[in-house]
Design a protein around this motif. Structure first.
Motif, PDB file in Angstrom:
ATOM      1  N   GLY A 159       0.827  -1.208   0.000  1.00  0.00           N
ATOM      2  CA  GLY A 159       0.000   0.000   0.000  1.00  0.00           C
ATOM      3  C   GLY A 159       0.859   1.254   0.000  1.00  0.00           C
ATOM      4  N   ALA A 160       1.879   1.267   0.869  1.00  0.00           N
ATOM      5  CA  ALA A 160       2.774   2.427   0.933  1.00  0.00           C
ATOM      6  C   ALA A 160       3.530   2.600  -0.384  1.00  0.00           C
ATOM      7  CB  ALA A 160       3.755   2.265   2.095  1.00  0.00           C
ATOM      8  N   ILE A 161       3.996   1.504  -0.970  1.00  0.00           N
ATOM      9  CA  ILE A 161       4.705   1.567  -2.262  1.00  0.00           C
ATOM     10  C   ILE A 161       3.786   2.121  -3.347  1.00  0.00           C
ATOM     11  CG2 ILE A 161       5.689   0.140  -4.104  1.00  0.00           C
ATOM     12  CD1 ILE A 161       6.870  -1.654  -1.884  1.00  0.00           C
ATOM     13  N   ASN A 162       2.547   1.641  -3.358  1.00  0.00           N
ATOM     14  CA  ASN A 162       1.599   2.118  -4.376  1.00  0.00           C
ATOM     15  C   ASN A 162       1.339   3.622  -4.251  1.00  0.00           C
ATOM     16  OD1 ASN A 162       1.345  -0.361  -5.616  1.00  0.00           O
ATOM     17  ND2 ASN A 162      -0.440  -0.950  -4.382  1.00  0.00           N
ATOM     18  N   TYR A 163       1.219   4.113  -3.008  1.00  0.00           N
ATOM     19  CA  TYR A 163       1.019   5.556  -2.824  1.00  0.00           C
ATOM     20  C   TYR A 163       2.238   6.348  -3.295  1.00  0.00           C
ATOM     21  CZ  TYR A 163      -3.416   5.410  -0.335  1.00  0.00           C
ATOM     22  OH  TYR A 163      -4.734   5.256  -0.020  1.00  0.00           O
ATOM     23  N   LEU A 164       3.422   5.770  -3.126  1.00  0.00           N
ATOM     24  CA  LEU A 164       4.638   6.465  -3.553  1.00  0.00           C
ATOM     25  C   LEU A 164       4.859   6.384  -5.062  1.00  0.00           C
ATOM     26  CD1 LEU A 164       7.038   5.450  -0.650  1.00  0.00           C
ATOM     27  CD2 LEU A 164       5.980   7.688  -1.043  1.00  0.00           C
ATOM     28  N   ASN A 165       4.253   5.393  -5.727  1.00  0.00           N
ATOM     29  CA  ASN A 165       4.420   5.211  -7.173  1.00  0.00           C
ATOM     30  C   ASN A 165       3.397   5.993  -7.999  1.00  0.00           C
ATOM     31  OD1 ASN A 165       6.693   3.574  -7.132  1.00  0.00           O
ATOM     32  ND2 ASN A 165       5.486   1.693  -6.929  1.00  0.00           N
ATOM     33  N   LEU A 166       2.517   6.709  -7.346  1.00  0.00           N
ATOM     34  CA  LEU A 166       1.544   7.515  -8.082  1.00  0.00           C
ATOM     35  C   LEU A 166       2.248   8.668  -8.814  1.00  0.00           C
ATOM     36  CD1 LEU A 166      -1.259   7.778  -5.371  1.00  0.00           C
ATOM     37  CD2 LEU A 166      -1.307   6.363  -7.435  1.00  0.00           C
ATOM     38  N   LYS A 167       1.569   9.244  -9.837  1.00  0.00           N
ATOM     39  CA  LYS A 167       2.137  10.411 -10.532  1.00  0.00           C
ATOM     40  C   LYS A 167       2.424  11.525  -9.534  1.00  0.00           C
ATOM     41  CE  LYS A 167       0.550  10.210 -15.255  1.00  0.00           C
ATOM     42  NZ  LYS A 167      -0.247  10.846 -16.290  1.00  0.00           N
ATOM     43  N   ASP A 168       1.474  11.712  -8.635  1.00  0.00           N
ATOM     44  CA  ASP A 168       1.644  12.695  -7.569  1.00  0.00           C
ATOM     45  C   ASP A 168       1.710  11.904  -6.254  1.00  0.00           C
ATOM     46  OD1 ASP A 168       1.798  15.102  -6.240  1.00  0.00           O
ATOM     47  OD2 ASP A 168      -0.385  15.407  -6.220  1.00  0.00           O
ATOM     48  N   PRO A 169       2.913  11.474  -5.824  1.00  0.00           N
ATOM     49  CA  PRO A 169       3.019  10.598  -4.647  1.00  0.00           C
ATOM     50  C   PRO A 169       2.423  11.227  -3.391  1.00  0.00           C
ATOM     51  CG  PRO A 169       5.143  10.815  -5.752  1.00  0.00           C
ATOM     52  CD  PRO A 169       4.211  11.808  -6.386  1.00  0.00           C
ATOM     53  N   ASP A 170       1.681  10.402  -2.674  1.00  0.00           N
ATOM     54  CA  ASP A 170       1.075  10.866  -1.419  1.00  0.00           C
ATOM     55  C   ASP A 170       1.974  10.411  -0.270  1.00  0.00           C
ATOM     56  OD1 ASP A 170      -0.494  11.698   0.640  1.00  0.00           O
ATOM     57  OD2 ASP A 170      -2.327  10.734  -0.089  1.00  0.00           O
ATOM     58  N   ILE A 171       2.944  11.245   0.029  1.00  0.00           N
ATOM     59  CA  ILE A 171       3.948  10.890   1.035  1.00  0.00           C
ATOM     60  C   ILE A 171       3.331  10.813   2.426  1.00  0.00           C
ATOM     61  CG2 ILE A 171       6.085  11.671   2.141  1.00  0.00           C
ATOM     62  CD1 ILE A 171       6.901  12.787  -0.601  1.00  0.00           C
ATOM     63  N   ASN A 172       2.410  11.708   2.738  1.00  0.00           N
ATOM     64  CA  ASN A 172       1.788  11.694   4.067  1.00  0.00           C
ATOM     65  C   ASN A 172       0.990  10.407   4.299  1.00  0.00           C
ATOM     66  OD1 ASN A 172       2.834  14.165   4.891  1.00  0.00           O
ATOM     67  ND2 ASN A 172       1.168  15.303   3.925  1.00  0.00           N
ATOM     68  N   GLU A 173       0.266   9.975   3.292  1.00  0.00           N
ATOM     69  CA  GLU A 173      -0.502   8.724   3.422  1.00  0.00           C
ATOM     70  C   GLU A 173       0.450   7.540   3.592  1.00  0.00           C
ATOM     71  OE1 GLU A 173      -3.788   6.470   3.997  1.00  0.00           O
ATOM     72  OE2 GLU A 173      -3.794   8.647   3.735  1.00  0.00           O
ATOM     73  N   SER A 174       1.547   7.547   2.841  1.00  0.00           N
ATOM     74  CA  SER A 174       2.552   6.483   2.982  1.00  0.00           C
ATOM     75  C   SER A 174       3.152   6.484   4.380  1.00  0.00           C
ATOM     76  CB  SER A 174       3.656   6.643   1.940  1.00  0.00           C
ATOM     77  OG  SER A 174       3.162   6.410   0.657  1.00  0.00           O
ATOM     78  N   LYS A 175       3.445   7.672   4.907  1.00  0.00           N
ATOM     79  CA  LYS A 175       3.975   7.767   6.272  1.00  0.00           C
ATOM     80  C   LYS A 175       2.991   7.202   7.278  1.00  0.00           C
ATOM     81  CE  LYS A 175       7.060  11.775   6.025  1.00  0.00           C
ATOM     82  NZ  LYS A 175       7.255  13.157   6.481  1.00  0.00           N
ATOM     83  N   ASP A 176       1.713   7.538   7.119  1.00  0.00           N
ATOM     84  CA  ASP A 176       0.687   7.030   8.039  1.00  0.00           C
ATOM     85  C   ASP A 176       0.612   5.504   7.984  1.00  0.00           C
ATOM     86  OD1 ASP A 176       0.104   9.606   8.809  1.00  0.00           O
ATOM     87  OD2 ASP A 176      -1.660   9.792   7.487  1.00  0.00           O
ATOM     88  N   ILE A 177       0.637   4.970   6.768  1.00  0.00           N
ATOM     89  CA  ILE A 177       0.583   3.504   6.612  1.00  0.00           C
ATOM     90  C   ILE A 177       1.799   2.862   7.275  1.00  0.00           C
ATOM     91  CG2 ILE A 177       0.779   1.634   4.924  1.00  0.00           C
ATOM     92  CD1 ILE A 177      -0.958   3.300   3.034  1.00  0.00           C
ATOM     93  N   LEU A 178       2.985   3.449   7.057  1.00  0.00           N
ATOM     94  CA  LEU A 178       4.206   2.863   7.621  1.00  0.00           C
ATOM     95  C   LEU A 178       4.264   3.020   9.142  1.00  0.00           C
ATOM     96  CD1 LEU A 178       6.750   3.850   4.835  1.00  0.00           C
ATOM     97  CD2 LEU A 178       5.757   1.597   5.300  1.00  0.00           C
ATOM     98  N   LYS A 179       3.726   4.121   9.679  1.00  0.00           N
ATOM     99  CA  LYS A 179       3.658   4.263  11.144  1.00  0.00           C
ATOM    100  C   LYS A 179       2.724   3.219  11.735  1.00  0.00           C
ATOM    101  CE  LYS A 179       4.767   9.175  11.458  1.00  0.00           C
ATOM    102  NZ  LYS A 179       4.263  10.520  11.749  1.00  0.00           N
ATOM    103  N   ASP A 180       1.586   3.005  11.073  1.00  0.00           N
ATOM    104  CA  ASP A 180       0.655   1.969  11.501  1.00  0.00           C
ATOM    105  C   ASP A 180       1.302   0.590  11.390  1.00  0.00           C
ATOM    106  OD1 ASP A 180      -1.933   1.077  12.398  1.00  0.00           O
ATOM    107  OD2 ASP A 180      -2.289   0.381  10.331  1.00  0.00           O
ATOM    108  N   LEU A 181       2.074   0.401  10.333  1.00  0.00           N
ATOM    109  CA  LEU A 181       2.771  -0.877  10.137  1.00  0.00           C
ATOM    110  C   LEU A 181       3.771  -1.122  11.254  1.00  0.00           C
ATOM    111  CD1 LEU A 181       3.540  -3.361   8.464  1.00  0.00           C
ATOM    112  CD2 LEU A 181       5.073  -1.894   7.157  1.00  0.00           C
ATOM    113  N   GLU A 182       4.475  -0.081  11.669  1.00  0.00           N
ATOM    114  CA  GLU A 182       5.430  -0.235  12.764  1.00  0.00           C
ATOM    115  C   GLU A 182       4.718  -0.680  14.042  1.00  0.00           C
ATOM    116  OE1 GLU A 182       8.748   2.283  15.306  1.00  0.00           O
ATOM    117  OE2 GLU A 182       7.321   3.353  14.041  1.00  0.00           O
ATOM    118  N   LYS A 183       3.569  -0.081  14.322  1.00  0.00           N
ATOM    119  CA  LYS A 183       2.795  -0.470  15.512  1.00  0.00           C
ATOM    120  C   LYS A 183       2.358  -1.928  15.420  1.00  0.00           C
ATOM    121  CE  LYS A 183       1.028   4.175  16.365  1.00  0.00           C
ATOM    122  NZ  LYS A 183      -0.128   5.056  16.286  1.00  0.00           N
TER     123      LYS A 183
END
Length: 152
Positions: free
Chosen positions: A90-114
């Motif tokens: 999910g985080a990779i897909n958000y980063l691979n968009l034409k306009d990457p959604d870095i904040n959404e990727s950060k949220d997903i990865l923070k949740d993943l860490e938890k």
């Protein structure tokens, strides 16, 4: 079901030979010393059957442990796939968009860490239940040192 049937058969044989042995002792004593051989042989057979039953029970314990470990391995693989790998994709897909959604990727990865920490704690707690308090404390210190190597 098969293991219970096997134990039942061994127990039935054990008790049949025990009864024959017990009933033949007075008869053998009444007839003379030569007939004492039969009860001795039957007692020997009882001892051998008892050892076979113990080995069979040990084998059943081994298979139970093997099945338990196989189930745990499958459960662990499912947890890794469902709870960790899907979030990484999910985080990779958000980063691979034409306009990457870095904040959404950060949220997903923070949740993943938890999630990863909770999974680690769950499996570690199952391990820690089988060791002493001192070993538990030493393991916790070791994990903290690995987690924060810059802080001694």
């Amino acid at each position: 079901m098969k293991k219970d049937k096997g134990i039942t058969i061994y127990l039935i044989l054990f008790f049949i030979i025990a009864i024959i042995s017990i009933l033949s002792v007075p008869y053998s004593i009444n007839k003379g010393n030569l007939e004492l051989i039969l009860p001795i042989i039957l007692i020997f057979i009882l001892i051998v059957l008892g050892k076979l039953i113990k080995k069979y029970k040990d084998l059943i314990k081994f298979y139970d442990i093997a099945y338990y470990l196989a189930d745990e391995r499958q459960e662990f693989a499912r947890v890794i796939h469902d709870d960790i790998i899907q979030d990484i994709y999910g985080a990779i897909n958000y980063l691979n968009l034409k306009d990457p959604d870095i904040n959404e990727s950060k949220d997903i990865l923070k949740d993943l860490e938890k999630k990863a920490r909770l999974i680690m704690a769950f499996y570690q707690n199952n391990y820690l239940n089988s060791i002493t308090i001192e070993e538990t404390f030493n393991t916790m210190l070791f994990n903290l040192e690995r987690l924060h190597p810059e802080k001694n």
